[in-house]
Design a protein around this motif. Sequence first.
Motif, PDB file in Angstrom:
ATOM      1  N   GLN A  93      -1.413   5.934 -13.234  1.00  0.00           N
ATOM      2  CA  GLN A  93      -0.628   7.097 -13.574  1.00  0.00           C
ATOM      3  C   GLN A  93       0.841   6.956 -13.956  1.00  0.00           C
ATOM      4  OE1 GLN A  93       0.643   9.847  -9.983  1.00  0.00           O
ATOM      5  NE2 GLN A  93      -1.084   8.240  -9.073  1.00  0.00           N
ATOM      6  N   PRO A  94       1.602   7.547 -14.519  1.00  0.00           N
ATOM      7  CA  PRO A  94       3.106   7.156 -14.850  1.00  0.00           C
ATOM      8  C   PRO A  94       3.829   6.783 -13.741  1.00  0.00           C
ATOM      9  CG  PRO A  94       2.611   9.223 -16.254  1.00  0.00           C
ATOM     10  CD  PRO A  94       1.328   8.986 -15.287  1.00  0.00           C
ATOM     11  N   ALA A  95       4.552   5.620 -13.605  1.00  0.00           N
ATOM     12  CA  ALA A  95       4.962   5.263 -12.563  1.00  0.00           C
ATOM     13  C   ALA A  95       6.244   6.143 -11.862  1.00  0.00           C
ATOM     14  CB  ALA A  95       5.871   3.755 -13.013  1.00  0.00           C
ATOM     15  N   GLY A  96       6.784   6.757 -12.761  1.00  0.00           N
ATOM     16  CA  GLY A  96       8.112   7.687 -12.474  1.00  0.00           C
ATOM     17  C   GLY A  96       7.442   8.541 -11.352  1.00  0.00           C
ATOM     18  N   ARG A  97       6.290   9.320 -11.922  1.00  0.00           N
ATOM     19  CA  ARG A  97       5.821  10.380 -10.771  1.00  0.00           C
ATOM     20  C   ARG A  97       5.373   9.825  -9.522  1.00  0.00           C
ATOM     21  NH1 ARG A  97       1.232  13.036 -14.151  1.00  0.00           N
ATOM     22  NH2 ARG A  97      -0.021  11.308 -13.164  1.00  0.00           N
ATOM     23  N   PHE A  98       4.490   8.734  -9.599  1.00  0.00           N
ATOM     24  CA  PHE A  98       3.869   8.047  -8.359  1.00  0.00           C
ATOM     25  C   PHE A  98       5.149   7.629  -7.481  1.00  0.00           C
ATOM     26  CE2 PHE A  98       2.497   4.557  -6.136  1.00  0.00           C
ATOM     27  CZ  PHE A  98       1.517   4.797  -5.388  1.00  0.00           C
ATOM     28  N   LEU A  99       5.847   7.010  -7.961  1.00  0.00           N
ATOM     29  CA  LEU A  99       7.010   6.381  -7.053  1.00  0.00           C
ATOM     30  C   LEU A  99       7.988   7.722  -6.275  1.00  0.00           C
ATOM     31  CD1 LEU A  99       8.347   3.488  -8.801  1.00  0.00           C
ATOM     32  CD2 LEU A  99       6.831   3.391  -7.090  1.00  0.00           C
ATOM     33  N   GLU A 155       7.069  10.506  -5.508  1.00  0.00           N
ATOM     34  CA  GLU A 155       6.250  11.048  -4.468  1.00  0.00           C
ATOM     35  C   GLU A 155       5.986  10.236  -3.211  1.00  0.00           C
ATOM     36  OE1 GLU A 155       2.137  11.679  -6.291  1.00  0.00           O
ATOM     37  OE2 GLU A 155       2.862  13.380  -7.631  1.00  0.00           O
ATOM     38  N   GLU A 156       6.079   8.646  -3.681  1.00  0.00           N
ATOM     39  CA  GLU A 156       6.030   7.732  -2.575  1.00  0.00           C
ATOM     40  C   GLU A 156       7.489   7.604  -1.722  1.00  0.00           C
ATOM     41  OE1 GLU A 156       3.573   5.890  -1.158  1.00  0.00           O
ATOM     42  OE2 GLU A 156       2.033   7.068  -2.416  1.00  0.00           O
ATOM     43  N   LEU A 157       8.553   7.558  -2.490  1.00  0.00           N
ATOM     44  CA  LEU A 157       9.877   7.108  -2.137  1.00  0.00           C
ATOM     45  C   LEU A 157      10.953   8.146  -2.350  1.00  0.00           C
ATOM     46  CD1 LEU A 157       9.272   3.554  -3.481  1.00  0.00           C
ATOM     47  CD2 LEU A 157       9.099   4.139  -0.900  1.00  0.00           C
ATOM     48  N   GLY A 158      10.639   9.100  -3.173  1.00  0.00           N
ATOM     49  CA  GLY A 158      11.736  10.205  -3.570  1.00  0.00           C
ATOM     50  C   GLY A 158      12.268   9.625  -4.704  1.00  0.00           C
ATOM     51  N   THR A 196       0.839  -1.273   0.026  1.00  0.00           N
ATOM     52  CA  THR A 196      -0.149   0.063  -0.275  1.00  0.00           C
ATOM     53  C   THR A 196       0.802   1.208  -0.145  1.00  0.00           C
ATOM     54  OG1 THR A 196      -0.088  -0.191   2.255  1.00  0.00           O
ATOM     55  CG2 THR A 196      -1.691  -1.221   1.094  1.00  0.00           C
ATOM     56  N   GLY A 197       0.315   2.261  -0.513  1.00  0.00           N
ATOM     57  CA  GLY A 197       1.052   3.538  -0.626  1.00  0.00           C
ATOM     58  C   GLY A 197       0.710   4.299   0.434  1.00  0.00           C
ATOM     59  N   ARG A 198       1.277   5.519   0.558  1.00  0.00           N
ATOM     60  CA  ARG A 198       1.038   6.454   1.845  1.00  0.00           C
ATOM     61  C   ARG A 198      -0.205   6.533   2.050  1.00  0.00           C
ATOM     62  NH1 ARG A 198       4.916  11.249   1.025  1.00  0.00           N
ATOM     63  NH2 ARG A 198       3.609  11.522  -1.177  1.00  0.00           N
ATOM     64  N   ASP A 199      -1.103   6.823   1.260  1.00  0.00           N
ATOM     65  CA  ASP A 199      -2.579   7.012   1.396  1.00  0.00           C
ATOM     66  C   ASP A 199      -3.326   5.675   1.759  1.00  0.00           C
ATOM     67  OD1 ASP A 199      -2.619   5.472  -0.834  1.00  0.00           O
ATOM     68  OD2 ASP A 199      -3.687   6.864  -2.121  1.00  0.00           O
ATOM     69  N   GLY A 200      -2.704   4.527   2.072  1.00  0.00           N
ATOM     70  CA  GLY A 200      -3.404   3.285   2.284  1.00  0.00           C
ATOM     71  C   GLY A 200      -4.153   2.585   1.317  1.00  0.00           C
ATOM     72  N   ARG A 201      -4.045   2.952   0.007  1.00  0.00           N
ATOM     73  CA  ARG A 201      -4.562   2.449  -1.006  1.00  0.00           C
ATOM     74  C   ARG A 201      -3.423   1.421  -1.627  1.00  0.00           C
ATOM     75  NH1 ARG A 201      -6.721   6.834  -5.074  1.00  0.00           N
ATOM     76  NH2 ARG A 201      -7.027   4.981  -6.385  1.00  0.00           N
TER      77      ARG A 201
END
Length: 386
Positions: free
Chosen positions: A283-289, A291-294, A236-241
């Motif tokens: 969404q594009p993986a680069g943008r999402f990751l 935001e999640e991990l730096g 799960t991501g930071r938002d729990g999803r």
Amino acid sequence: MADKRPLIGILACPAEGDPPFREPLTYTAMGEAASRLGADLAVFFPEAAAIEAGQLTAYRYRPGRGWSKSAVRPPDAVLERTFCSNAQEERAVRKARQALAAAGSLLLSGRLGGKLSVYRTLAAYPPFRPYLPASEPLRSLDGVFRRLKEQGFAFLKPDGGSQGVGCLRLEVVSAAEPPVSSLSVGTPGVLYRAEGRDAGNLSFTRSFADRPSLVRWLAAFTAGQRYLVQDYLRLTGRDGRPFDLRSLVQKDAAARWAVTGIAARRGPEGSMTANLHGGGDAQPAGRFLAEELGAERAEGLLREAARLSLAAARILEARCGRLAELGLDFAVDAGGRLWFLEANSRPGRAAFQGDAGGAERLAASRPVAYAIRLASARPLAFPLSV
């Protein structure tokens, strides 16, 4: 003459609508790509593949005019995108493949087999093993209850399933679990919880106050299907999803494997899986990751996923025969570790719709360009960088 152009066929399943098949937007994009590359494209159904007098019934795409039903010659090359739901449909597809092969059509989409077969194939290559969660066939419930005892969770999924249908997470929600050897002694109150998706891909949650009731329910839930039991990964991501990564790898016009794109898919709040058919988004993986991990860790994970994608494609093609494309699913756990989840030889395109990086366009053009390369005896009339 138009009939001298390569004819690329798509073996698909019928559906309600106009045109009457699934994924019309995908096939329209592929039809446009075929036209740009000097070829024609037609969609046909398994029942229509009975070739009579050198022709079969199909829906042919013409730029500016769309789809129309017509008789066509056997395609030079065929991409299979059937999604069978029962044994009758499987038999129809096998019969169609045999008829097409006998007519001289090249079949470009090999079959991977079940999820356990894919795992075992990849596990035979030592560098891939660290990316595979512990998995075993569900022949008894020993593996399930061992995981529940040691880890508090267990994950079950159909060996031949897709879109998250039939997936199941089991959880111990009471510390008063009886010994593993006891299947008859119950404990008052809720002992186990099951969360998953039913045959209609609808989410459900059930609770069980004792082990015998869970055993009986599991026997009914998994009846008639081969299942795998795995270690449960908290994804799960930071938002729990929940989220995962879909990597689309395809053969290009030079017959080389290439990563077309990697997207991050998120499931809805409270969902167990990130599959888009369950109501998720992408969404594009680069943008999402990032935001999640730096940004630095995200870049490293994308390189790692791309490297593993190309390796998996080569390994699976060596075992399964000629493949044109694969959808490969990866996950990133709470510690930032990458895991391989599963492979699909008939991947969807929904995760890449609207991709500003061009993945959506490449997803349509690459398999067509590859099919033309194999089917045409003439030198290619288009650039190999498609």
